[in-house]
Motif scaffolding. Structure first.
Motif, PDB file in Angstrom:
ATOM      1  N   ALA A  37      54.242  35.279  53.982  1.00  0.00           N
ATOM      2  CA  ALA A  37      55.296  34.278  54.133  1.00  0.00           C
ATOM      3  C   ALA A  37      56.072  34.007  52.854  1.00  0.00           C
ATOM      4  O   ALA A  37      57.236  33.596  52.903  1.00  0.00           O
ATOM      5  CB  ALA A  37      54.690  32.971  54.636  1.00  0.00           C
ATOM      6  N   ALA A  38      55.451  34.219  51.686  1.00  0.00           N
ATOM      7  CA  ALA A  38      56.013  33.750  50.415  1.00  0.00           C
ATOM      8  C   ALA A  38      57.048  34.702  49.838  1.00  0.00           C
ATOM      9  O   ALA A  38      56.979  35.922  50.031  1.00  0.00           O
ATOM     10  CB  ALA A  38      54.894  33.526  49.409  1.00  0.00           C
ATOM     11  N   GLN A  39      57.995  34.110  49.110  1.00  0.00           N
ATOM     12  CA  GLN A  39      58.927  34.908  48.307  1.00  0.00           C
ATOM     13  C   GLN A  39      58.444  35.078  46.866  1.00  0.00           C
ATOM     14  O   GLN A  39      58.945  35.909  46.130  1.00  0.00           O
ATOM     15  CB  GLN A  39      60.314  34.252  48.269  1.00  0.00           C
ATOM     16  N   ARG A  40      57.478  34.255  46.482  1.00  0.00           N
ATOM     17  CA  ARG A  40      56.952  34.332  45.117  1.00  0.00           C
ATOM     18  C   ARG A  40      55.502  33.893  45.115  1.00  0.00           C
ATOM     19  O   ARG A  40      55.105  33.041  45.914  1.00  0.00           O
ATOM     20  CB  ARG A  40      57.769  33.440  44.171  1.00  0.00           C
ATOM     21  N   ALA A  41      54.714  34.481  44.204  1.00  0.00           N
ATOM     22  CA  ALA A  41      53.307  34.100  44.055  1.00  0.00           C
ATOM     23  C   ALA A  41      53.053  33.674  42.611  1.00  0.00           C
ATOM     24  O   ALA A  41      53.486  34.341  41.669  1.00  0.00           O
ATOM     25  CB  ALA A  41      52.391  35.268  44.413  1.00  0.00           C
ATOM     26  N   LEU A  42      52.382  32.539  42.465  1.00  0.00           N
ATOM     27  CA  LEU A  42      51.898  32.095  41.157  1.00  0.00           C
ATOM     28  C   LEU A  42      50.381  32.245  41.151  1.00  0.00           C
ATOM     29  O   LEU A  42      49.691  31.598  41.938  1.00  0.00           O
ATOM     30  CB  LEU A  42      52.282  30.641  40.902  1.00  0.00           C
ATOM     31  N   VAL A  43      49.891  33.099  40.276  1.00  0.00           N
ATOM     32  CA  VAL A  43      48.454  33.331  40.147  1.00  0.00           C
ATOM     33  C   VAL A  43      47.921  32.397  39.069  1.00  0.00           C
ATOM     34  O   VAL A  43      48.266  32.531  37.891  1.00  0.00           O
ATOM     35  CB  VAL A  43      48.150  34.792  39.777  1.00  0.00           C
ATOM     36  N   VAL A  44      47.095  31.446  39.463  1.00  0.00           N
ATOM     37  CA  VAL A  44      46.562  30.467  38.517  1.00  0.00           C
ATOM     38  C   VAL A  44      45.307  31.043  37.868  1.00  0.00           C
ATOM     39  O   VAL A  44      44.371  31.466  38.558  1.00  0.00           O
ATOM     40  CB  VAL A  44      46.249  29.130  39.222  1.00  0.00           C
ATOM     41  N   ILE A  45      45.292  31.059  36.548  1.00  0.00           N
ATOM     42  CA  ILE A  45      44.174  31.627  35.802  1.00  0.00           C
ATOM     43  C   ILE A  45      43.778  30.676  34.677  1.00  0.00           C
ATOM     44  O   ILE A  45      44.531  29.770  34.303  1.00  0.00           O
ATOM     45  CB  ILE A  45      44.532  33.008  35.192  1.00  0.00           C
ATOM     46  N   LEU A  46      42.592  30.883  34.149  1.00  0.00           N
ATOM     47  CA  LEU A  46      42.141  30.201  32.944  1.00  0.00           C
ATOM     48  C   LEU A  46      42.181  31.187  31.781  1.00  0.00           C
ATOM     49  O   LEU A  46      42.146  32.409  31.980  1.00  0.00           O
ATOM     50  CB  LEU A  46      40.714  29.672  33.121  1.00  0.00           C
ATOM     51  N   ALA A  47      42.222  30.665  30.576  1.00  0.00           N
ATOM     52  CA  ALA A  47      42.171  31.522  29.393  1.00  0.00           C
ATOM     53  C   ALA A  47      40.711  31.808  29.057  1.00  0.00           C
ATOM     54  O   ALA A  47      40.194  31.423  28.008  1.00  0.00           O
ATOM     55  CB  ALA A  47      42.893  30.856  28.226  1.00  0.00           C
ATOM     56  N   ASP A  48      40.038  32.487  29.993  1.00  0.00           N
ATOM     57  CA  ASP A  48      38.648  32.868  29.761  1.00  0.00           C
ATOM     58  C   ASP A  48      38.408  34.265  30.328  1.00  0.00           C
ATOM     59  O   ASP A  48      39.212  34.804  31.088  1.00  0.00           O
ATOM     60  CB  ASP A  48      37.667  31.846  30.343  1.00  0.00           C
ATOM     61  N   ALA A  49      37.271  34.829  29.944  1.00  0.00           N
ATOM     62  CA  ALA A  49      36.972  36.210  30.328  1.00  0.00           C
ATOM     63  C   ALA A  49      36.813  36.363  31.836  1.00  0.00           C
ATOM     64  O   ALA A  49      37.208  37.374  32.414  1.00  0.00           O
ATOM     65  CB  ALA A  49      35.706  36.683  29.618  1.00  0.00           C
ATOM     66  N   ALA A  50      36.238  35.336  32.500  1.00  0.00           N
ATOM     67  CA  ALA A  50      36.011  35.420  33.944  1.00  0.00           C
ATOM     68  C   ALA A  50      37.323  35.545  34.706  1.00  0.00           C
ATOM     69  O   ALA A  50      37.414  36.292  35.690  1.00  0.00           O
ATOM     70  CB  ALA A  50      35.223  34.202  34.417  1.00  0.00           C
ATOM     71  N   SER A  51      38.344  34.795  34.301  1.00  0.00           N
ATOM     72  CA  SER A  51      39.655  34.909  34.945  1.00  0.00           C
ATOM     73  C   SER A  51      40.316  36.236  34.581  1.00  0.00           C
ATOM     74  O   SER A  51      40.939  36.884  35.428  1.00  0.00           O
ATOM     75  CB  SER A  51      40.570  33.758  34.520  1.00  0.00           C
ATOM     76  N   TYR A  52      40.178  36.625  33.322  1.00  0.00           N
ATOM     77  CA  TYR A  52      40.835  37.842  32.840  1.00  0.00           C
ATOM     78  C   TYR A  52      40.456  39.060  33.686  1.00  0.00           C
ATOM     79  O   TYR A  52      41.315  39.862  34.058  1.00  0.00           O
ATOM     80  CB  TYR A  52      40.465  38.070  31.380  1.00  0.00           C
ATOM     81  N   VAL A  53      39.185  39.175  34.018  1.00  0.00           N
ATOM     82  CA  VAL A  53      38.735  40.373  34.738  1.00  0.00           C
ATOM     83  C   VAL A  53      39.155  40.365  36.214  1.00  0.00           C
ATOM     84  O   VAL A  53      39.105  41.400  36.870  1.00  0.00           O
ATOM     85  CB  VAL A  53      37.205  40.548  34.643  1.00  0.00           C
ATOM     86  N   THR A  54      39.575  39.201  36.738  1.00  0.00           N
ATOM     87  CA  THR A  54      40.005  39.165  38.143  1.00  0.00           C
ATOM     88  C   THR A  54      41.464  39.567  38.327  1.00  0.00           C
ATOM     89  O   THR A  54      41.896  39.814  39.455  1.00  0.00           O
ATOM     90  CB  THR A  54      39.835  37.743  38.730  1.00  0.00           C
ATOM     91  N   ILE A  55      42.216  39.630  37.246  1.00  0.00           N
ATOM     92  CA  ILE A  55      43.658  39.829  37.367  1.00  0.00           C
ATOM     93  C   ILE A  55      44.035  41.170  38.004  1.00  0.00           C
ATOM     94  O   ILE A  55      44.880  41.197  38.912  1.00  0.00           O
ATOM     95  CB  ILE A  55      44.336  39.652  35.993  1.00  0.00           C
ATOM     96  N   PRO A  56      43.461  42.307  37.591  1.00  0.00           N
ATOM     97  CA  PRO A  56      43.858  43.572  38.236  1.00  0.00           C
ATOM     98  C   PRO A  56      43.653  43.558  39.749  1.00  0.00           C
ATOM     99  O   PRO A  56      44.506  44.066  40.501  1.00  0.00           O
ATOM    100  CB  PRO A  56      42.952  44.609  37.548  1.00  0.00           C
ATOM    101  N   LYS A  57      42.563  42.949  40.208  1.00  0.00           N
ATOM    102  CA  LYS A  57      42.302  42.928  41.648  1.00  0.00           C
ATOM    103  C   LYS A  57      43.309  42.056  42.384  1.00  0.00           C
ATOM    104  O   LYS A  57      43.812  42.443  43.456  1.00  0.00           O
ATOM    105  CB  LYS A  57      40.884  42.422  41.926  1.00  0.00           C
ATOM    106  N   ILE A  58      43.645  40.894  41.820  1.00  0.00           N
ATOM    107  CA  ILE A  58      44.589  40.015  42.511  1.00  0.00           C
ATOM    108  C   ILE A  58      45.986  40.622  42.495  1.00  0.00           C
ATOM    109  O   ILE A  58      46.753  40.478  43.463  1.00  0.00           O
ATOM    110  CB  ILE A  58      44.574  38.586  41.901  1.00  0.00           C
ATOM    111  N   ILE A  59      46.348  41.335  41.427  1.00  0.00           N
ATOM    112  CA  ILE A  59      47.635  42.038  41.399  1.00  0.00           C
ATOM    113  C   ILE A  59      47.686  43.096  42.497  1.00  0.00           C
ATOM    114  O   ILE A  59      48.685  43.244  43.212  1.00  0.00           O
ATOM    115  CB  ILE A  59      47.874  42.673  40.017  1.00  0.00           C
ATOM    116  N   THR A  60      46.582  43.825  42.666  1.00  0.00           N
ATOM    117  CA  THR A  60      46.509  44.842  43.712  1.00  0.00           C
ATOM    118  C   THR A  60      46.670  44.223  45.097  1.00  0.00           C
ATOM    119  O   THR A  60      47.370  44.758  45.964  1.00  0.00           O
ATOM    120  CB  THR A  60      45.172  45.601  43.634  1.00  0.00           C
TER     121      THR A  60
END
Length: 249
Positions: A135-158
């Motif tokens: 439904a969305a025209q844009r997505a904001l991915v909310v993350i923390l400045a920590d290692a646990a969030s950092y490693v999830t980014i490639p999967k959420i981008i995919t």
């Protein structure tokens, strides 16, 4: 009408709180905002002053003009609703067969009723994430400045790329850093790594960690209403301004 999905690769990043306050910030800028809670935790009602005994919401009433609640803060919203495990399982099965269910529901409200629709989603991959990104025209991915969030980014981008493939109206995704610590060597190292790896995708404002956010929730109020001049409130207002500017043709 612009539809924005707030998503995350993991829980505990403050996405629901951020969604509610971003909606309030847009209302303060004279925008008509609808917030739809797609998270089975049904937590948006706590931020937007809903009667705690109310069970109505998305699951029972769907998405349409008759399912919208008014909040004391100018944001109109559709809560997820209180449901049993059986009701939730049946609902998930039903919308899995209809990936455009949310998109069609938003359209049924009318193109000119709201300026922005914000979709709050549960963390990680789910049928609700797919509904939101359809439904969305844009997505904001909310993350923390920590290692646990950092490693999830490639999967959420995919996942974003998979669920928006072929969508000419999808404007893209950005990473929004939340709860940024004021004094943390590790936090700033991770932030630098994020800019190095994903610089063009990062929202140029980080929302800082602020004790007033949790205090506001204890009073069932958005922090922008509870303490409008605290650091987190000012950051969220800046995110809203960036969002409006970046969506201006």
């Amino acid at each position: 009408m612009q539809v924005i999905a707030l998503i995350s690769g993991k829980g505990g990043v403050g996405k629901t709180t951020l969604a509610a306050n971003l909606a309030v910030a847009l209302v303060e800028r004279k925008k008509r905002v609808l917030l739809i809670d797609l998270d089975p935790q049904n937590a948006q009602r706590l931020h937007l002053g809903m009667d705690p005994d109310e069970i109505a919401g998305l699951v029972r009433e769907g998405v349409g003009p008759d399912s919208i609640f008014d909040s004391p803060f100018g944001v109109r919203f559709i809560p997820f609703g209180r449901v049993t495990e059986t009701e939730l399982a049946e609902f998930e099965s039903a919308i899995k067969l209809d990936p455009d269910w949310i998109a069609n529901g938003i359209q049924s409200i009318g193109e000119d009723v709201f300026d922005y629709v914000i979709l709050d989603t549960p963390p990680g991959p789910s049928v609700f994430l797919k509904q939101a990104l359809t439904a969305a025209q844009r997505a904001l991915v909310v993350i923390l400045a920590d290692a646990a969030s950092y490693v999830t980014i490639p999967k959420i981008i995919t996942l974003v790329e998979e669920f928006t493939q072929g969508r000419e109206d999808f404007c893209g995704m950005h990473l929004l850093i939340n709860q940024m610590p004021g004094q943390s060597q590790l936090g700033h190292q991770v932030r630098n790594a994020l800019y190095t790896e994903y610089g063009s995708l990062i929202v140029p404002v980080a929302v800082h960690k602020d004790p007033r956010v949790s205090q506001a929730l204890a009073f069932e109020r958005p922090v922008l209403q509870f303490e409008p001049h605290c650091k987190a409130s000012l950051d969220i207002q800046s995110v809203a301004d960036w969002l409006l500017a970046s969506m201006t043709p």
